[in-house]
Scaffold this motif. Sequence first.
Motif, PDB file in Angstrom:
ATOM      1  N   PHE A   1       0.906  -1.221  -0.472  1.00 15.43           N
ATOM      2  CA  PHE A   1      -0.225  -0.016  -0.030  1.00 15.43           C
ATOM      3  C   PHE A   1       0.662   1.029   0.430  1.00 15.43           C
ATOM      4  CE2 PHE A   1      -2.544   3.248   1.680  1.00 15.43           C
ATOM      5  CZ  PHE A   1      -4.322   3.634   1.593  1.00 15.43           C
ATOM      6  N   ALA A   2       1.866   1.305   1.018  1.00 16.50           N
ATOM      7  CA  ALA A   2       2.593   2.459   1.228  1.00 16.50           C
ATOM      8  C   ALA A   2       3.410   2.583  -0.122  1.00 16.50           C
ATOM      9  CB  ALA A   2       3.673   2.247   2.176  1.00 16.50           C
ATOM     10  N   ASP A   3       3.990   1.283  -0.866  1.00 12.51           N
ATOM     11  CA  ASP A   3       4.853   1.335  -1.531  1.00 12.51           C
ATOM     12  C   ASP A   3       4.432   1.883  -3.340  1.00 12.51           C
ATOM     13  OD1 ASP A   3       6.692  -0.306  -0.679  1.00 12.51           O
ATOM     14  OD2 ASP A   3       6.882  -1.665  -1.961  1.00 12.51           O
ATOM     15  N   ALA A   4       2.990   1.627  -3.312  1.00  9.49           N
ATOM     16  CA  ALA A   4       1.979   2.014  -4.511  1.00  9.49           C
ATOM     17  C   ALA A   4       1.501   3.621  -4.498  1.00  9.49           C
ATOM     18  CB  ALA A   4       1.107   1.823  -4.028  1.00  9.49           C
ATOM     19  N   PHE A   5       1.445   4.504  -3.674  1.00  5.36           N
ATOM     20  CA  PHE A   5       2.155   6.118  -2.611  1.00  5.36           C
ATOM     21  C   PHE A   5       3.702   6.514  -3.176  1.00  5.36           C
ATOM     22  CE2 PHE A   5      -2.046   5.828  -0.612  1.00  5.36           C
ATOM     23  CZ  PHE A   5      -2.584   6.468  -0.876  1.00  5.36           C
ATOM     24  N   LEU A   6       4.359   5.520  -2.686  1.00 10.30           N
ATOM     25  CA  LEU A   6       5.799   5.952  -2.581  1.00 10.30           C
ATOM     26  C   LEU A   6       6.291   6.148  -3.891  1.00 10.30           C
ATOM     27  CD1 LEU A   6       6.765   5.494   1.189  1.00 10.30           C
ATOM     28  CD2 LEU A   6       5.307   7.761   0.050  1.00 10.30           C
ATOM     29  N   ASN A   7       6.067   5.393  -4.772  1.00 10.74           N
ATOM     30  CA  ASN A   7       6.677   5.471  -5.900  1.00 10.74           C
ATOM     31  C   ASN A   7       6.115   6.279  -6.739  1.00 10.74           C
ATOM     32  OD1 ASN A   7       9.217   2.710  -6.134  1.00 10.74           O
ATOM     33  ND2 ASN A   7       7.386   0.934  -5.731  1.00 10.74           N
ATOM     34  N   ASP A   8       6.593   7.078  -6.788  1.00  5.91           N
ATOM     35  CA  ASP A   8       6.744   8.503  -8.000  1.00  5.91           C
ATOM     36  C   ASP A   8       7.259   9.028  -7.915  1.00  5.91           C
ATOM     37  OD1 ASP A   8       5.022  10.277  -8.638  1.00  5.91           O
ATOM     38  OD2 ASP A   8       3.092   9.860  -7.146  1.00  5.91           O
ATOM     39  N   ASP A   9       7.685   9.584  -9.404  1.00  7.10           N
ATOM     40  CA  ASP A   9       8.796   9.714 -10.112  1.00  7.10           C
ATOM     41  C   ASP A   9       8.424  11.354 -10.098  1.00  7.10           C
ATOM     42  OD1 ASP A   9       9.450   7.292 -11.459  1.00  7.10           O
ATOM     43  OD2 ASP A   9       8.414   8.055 -13.264  1.00  7.10           O
ATOM     44  N   LYS A  10       7.507  12.401  -9.888  1.00  2.79           N
ATOM     45  CA  LYS A  10       7.017  13.592  -9.322  1.00  2.79           C
ATOM     46  C   LYS A  10       7.799  13.706  -8.034  1.00  2.79           C
ATOM     47  CE  LYS A  10       3.462  14.345 -12.588  1.00  2.79           C
ATOM     48  NZ  LYS A  10       2.044  14.804 -12.703  1.00  2.79           N
ATOM     49  N   LEU A  11       7.571  13.170  -7.041  1.00  4.03           N
ATOM     50  CA  LEU A  11       7.681  12.887  -5.544  1.00  4.03           C
ATOM     51  C   LEU A  11       8.913  12.774  -5.559  1.00  4.03           C
ATOM     52  CD1 LEU A  11       7.373  12.818  -2.386  1.00  4.03           C
ATOM     53  CD2 LEU A  11       7.025  10.290  -2.537  1.00  4.03           C
TER      54      LEU A  11
END
Length: 307
Positions: free
Chosen positions: A209-219
């Motif tokens: 769940f957390a991975d899907a939020f944090l694996n963000d190129d814009k982040l």
Amino acid sequence: MKKRFIAGIVATAILIPTAAFAAPTLIEMLTRTPMTIEQVKTDEIGKATLEKLYRAFPETKKFEIIDASTVQGVQTSIILQEKGGTGKKIALHTNSMTGEIEHVIQENWEPKEKPLTALTEQEIKSKVDQLIHALYGSNETYEFAMEPMENPDQKTLMLNYTQKGSTTPFYQVLVQGHSISLSLIGGETSSSDDKVEGFFTTNGKPDYFADAFLNDDKLFSLLNMSPIELKQELAKGKSVVEIAASKNVSKQQVVDVIAQSQVDLQIQSEANGELPANNLSNDHMLQAIEPKVLQVIEYRTVTPSKK
């Protein structure tokens, strides 16, 4: 075509029963608003959830609704039990935006004398297969794996059903005592993208769940960090918010970037026909996802104390 695991709107948290582990999970329940039986039966999501349940298990038409609630317009939860307050019980947690039943807990559907974990592995798989097939359809094409979990209080087994080529389970199930706890995760296809697994872990297992939020190129661009660098900093017990602050990036900037990425994925999935159109505005979807984003970015890994 690559299909990314969309945590915020499309998929739910991996809701692990609190009895399973001593340490708290990353995603806790948000503030709940109780619902009456009448509200459940007139609510669009509530009615649709009950209809799916009754089709899957006709006997539940005679069950009583013993609890129901909503979570900030994000999730609708309904718990039913056989009349009399004992016997079979089933809890359903439905995504209020997509109408998908994302988490099911089935309790006391087997004789009390024999817990589920006392059955053979094939018998356990058969019970879980029946639940998946009844609510979601055939699962014959999924790769299957079962493993014991480290739980000193109660024998617990984890079952993963994964699509071929996927890096995360499509269905993840915990079996312990007299309960089956099933989560619809949705899977994630493998790719050559620079992604990291396990920014946070629960009982040694990646928190997808957390991975899907944090694996963000814009982040990563906002923080001027690689995924690996972010994971290393989080492992030190820092939160994403604290890491961002050290780089003069505000909490709201982080929320805005992650929330918009999740909404963009939702819109793209609807355009591709992977999800039904919800006809909600961009602002409405952002409002729905922000509470979950905050939980992820404010979370800290508990590091061992130094003696």
